[in-house]
Every structure is written in structure tokens, then in C-alpha cells.
Design an enzyme around this catalytic site. Sequence first.
Site, PDB file in Angstrom:
ATOM      1  N   GLU A  26      -7.420   4.588  12.031  1.00  0.00           N
ATOM      2  CA  GLU A  26      -6.219   4.708  12.852  1.00  0.00           C
ATOM      3  C   GLU A  26      -5.967   6.184  13.146  1.00  0.00           C
ATOM      4  O   GLU A  26      -6.545   7.067  12.525  1.00  0.00           O
ATOM      5  CB  GLU A  26      -5.008   4.112  12.134  1.00  0.00           C
ATOM      6  CG  GLU A  26      -4.657   4.833  10.829  1.00  0.00           C
ATOM      7  CD  GLU A  26      -3.394   4.319  10.178  1.00  0.00           C
ATOM      8  OE1 GLU A  26      -2.465   3.939  10.911  1.00  0.00           O
ATOM      9  OE2 GLU A  26      -3.323   4.320   8.936  1.00  0.00           O
ATOM     10  N   ASP A  60       0.856  -1.181   0.000  1.00  0.00           N
ATOM     11  CA  ASP A  60       0.000   0.000   0.000  1.00  0.00           C
ATOM     12  C   ASP A  60       0.888   1.225   0.000  1.00  0.00           C
ATOM     13  O   ASP A  60       2.011   1.194   0.518  1.00  0.00           O
ATOM     14  CB  ASP A  60      -0.964   0.001   1.189  1.00  0.00           C
ATOM     15  CG  ASP A  60      -0.259   0.032   2.532  1.00  0.00           C
ATOM     16  OD1 ASP A  60      -0.077   1.143   3.083  1.00  0.00           O
ATOM     17  OD2 ASP A  60       0.109  -1.042   3.036  1.00  0.00           O
ATOM     18  N   ASP A  72      -9.652   3.309   6.529  1.00  0.00           N
ATOM     19  CA  ASP A  72      -8.422   3.389   7.328  1.00  0.00           C
ATOM     20  C   ASP A  72      -8.749   3.970   8.706  1.00  0.00           C
ATOM     21  O   ASP A  72      -8.875   5.183   8.872  1.00  0.00           O
ATOM     22  CB  ASP A  72      -7.412   4.271   6.592  1.00  0.00           C
ATOM     23  CG  ASP A  72      -6.012   4.180   7.183  1.00  0.00           C
ATOM     24  OD1 ASP A  72      -5.881   3.705   8.327  1.00  0.00           O
ATOM     25  OD2 ASP A  72      -5.060   4.578   6.497  1.00  0.00           O
TER      26      ASP A  72
END
Length: 245
Positions: A142, A50, A140
Site C-alpha cells: 500500500e 493489527d 503490506d
Amino acid sequence: MTAFLLLLLQFVTVACMPRDIFELEGGVMSEFIEDNSTTAAVAGTQYGIDVSTTISSSTATCLASTYTFVVPRGYRSSGSVDTQVCTSIIAAYNAGIKIRDTYLFPCPTCSKSASAQMSELVSYLNTNCKSQWSGRIWLDIEGSSYWTGSTSSNKAWYQALRDSCKSLGVTCGIYSSASQWSAIFGSTSYCYGSDLPLWYAHYDNLASFSDFTTFGCWTTPHAKQYVGTTTVCSMGVDKNYATAF
């Protein structure tokens, strides 16, 4: 003479063995990938990367010799589409990389709603690289500093983001870790979205799920980010492992 010939034959056999055999047996998987060697994957395993920067055509060609999936950034934490996402996806498609997903790094503190951010990304992908994009967006989850200071508010915002996948007809997955999940939502036992595949992060340099511990009601992971911020094909990437990405 016979002993000498046998010794010579053993020497030639060992000298001609592929370098990756020694490295695999020694557990140095990351090093043989770093050398961009072409190697036969273990049955049922896939490797991918990624990135948060643009994948060029030449880099995609280099990556294609080892990796079967790529996940470039599609949405920035500042609350806008990363307009290079389709450049990366198209380059990966042309290089023959099998799976070309993207990830959305949300902005829960921006004025745009969760559904608006998802809609913005989906619209951009459908307009600019619909036929090359594999069709999945990873959420995502986080960085608690990017979220609100309230776990209840974070849950409500995330639930709206997860629900937008369904309302927009988009296949989604969750990227997170136990520590990040707990920091953002207040507990590892918070389970919303556990019907989606989990891609977790643990930088132990091991392409294996043997380290996984349950959180968010996930008992089996889909993929693992096992090396962060390294260089492959002269590009900064994170390395990932899956059994079937």
C-alpha cells in the site's frame, strides 16, 4: 394476578439478557468489542487486530478475551526491523492469543534489496521469538508514495519480495486493496502472488466479505481490515475479520 406474574417474568427475563445480544442484533459489532465484552463468536468467524506500536502484557491479556489473532508491525517503511515486534508477539503468546503473525512494510526506494529486507526480518524473528511467532509474514502493499514512480519497477521489486518468501521458506500473505494495488502496479488485473492468501482493507465497519470485489486474480479473500485507527484495550489498533485466519 396471573397476568401480573407473567408480565413480571417477561421483564426479569429481558433485563437479565446479555448486553451484547441487543448490540449484535442492532449491528453494532464494533461497539460491543470496544467495551471489551466477552462474547461467543459466530461459528467460523475470527476477530483480530493489527498494530504499529508495542503490545504490552496487560494489553495482550485484555485483547485475549475477544481476539484470536494479532499482527504487529515487523518491518518499517524506512527500511529497518521494528525491534518491538517480538515484545508484542511474546506478550500475545503469554496471554493465550492463538495466532501471532507480523507484517512487513517494505521500502522499495531504499538501497536494501527486497530479499535483504525479508531476510533481515526473518533473521530477527528467528533469533528473538521463533517459538512464539506463528510463522507468517504479511507483505503490506500500500501507499504508492512509498514506491517508485514506475509500475514496471514496482512489479519487479514486489516480485522479488514475494519470491523471497519461497527462497527463505517463509509462509507469506498479501495485505492490500484494489485501489492500492492499481495505484502501485498500474492495474487491478496484475496477478503475481495471487497464490498467497489475501487480507484486504475496506473500512465499512462490517465484519463480512460481502463487499469484496475481485482484484489481482483473488476471487476469495482470507481476511478483511474493516475498521481502521480505533481504540481497543486503550491501544490504537485496526480491527480485522476472518473466517479462518
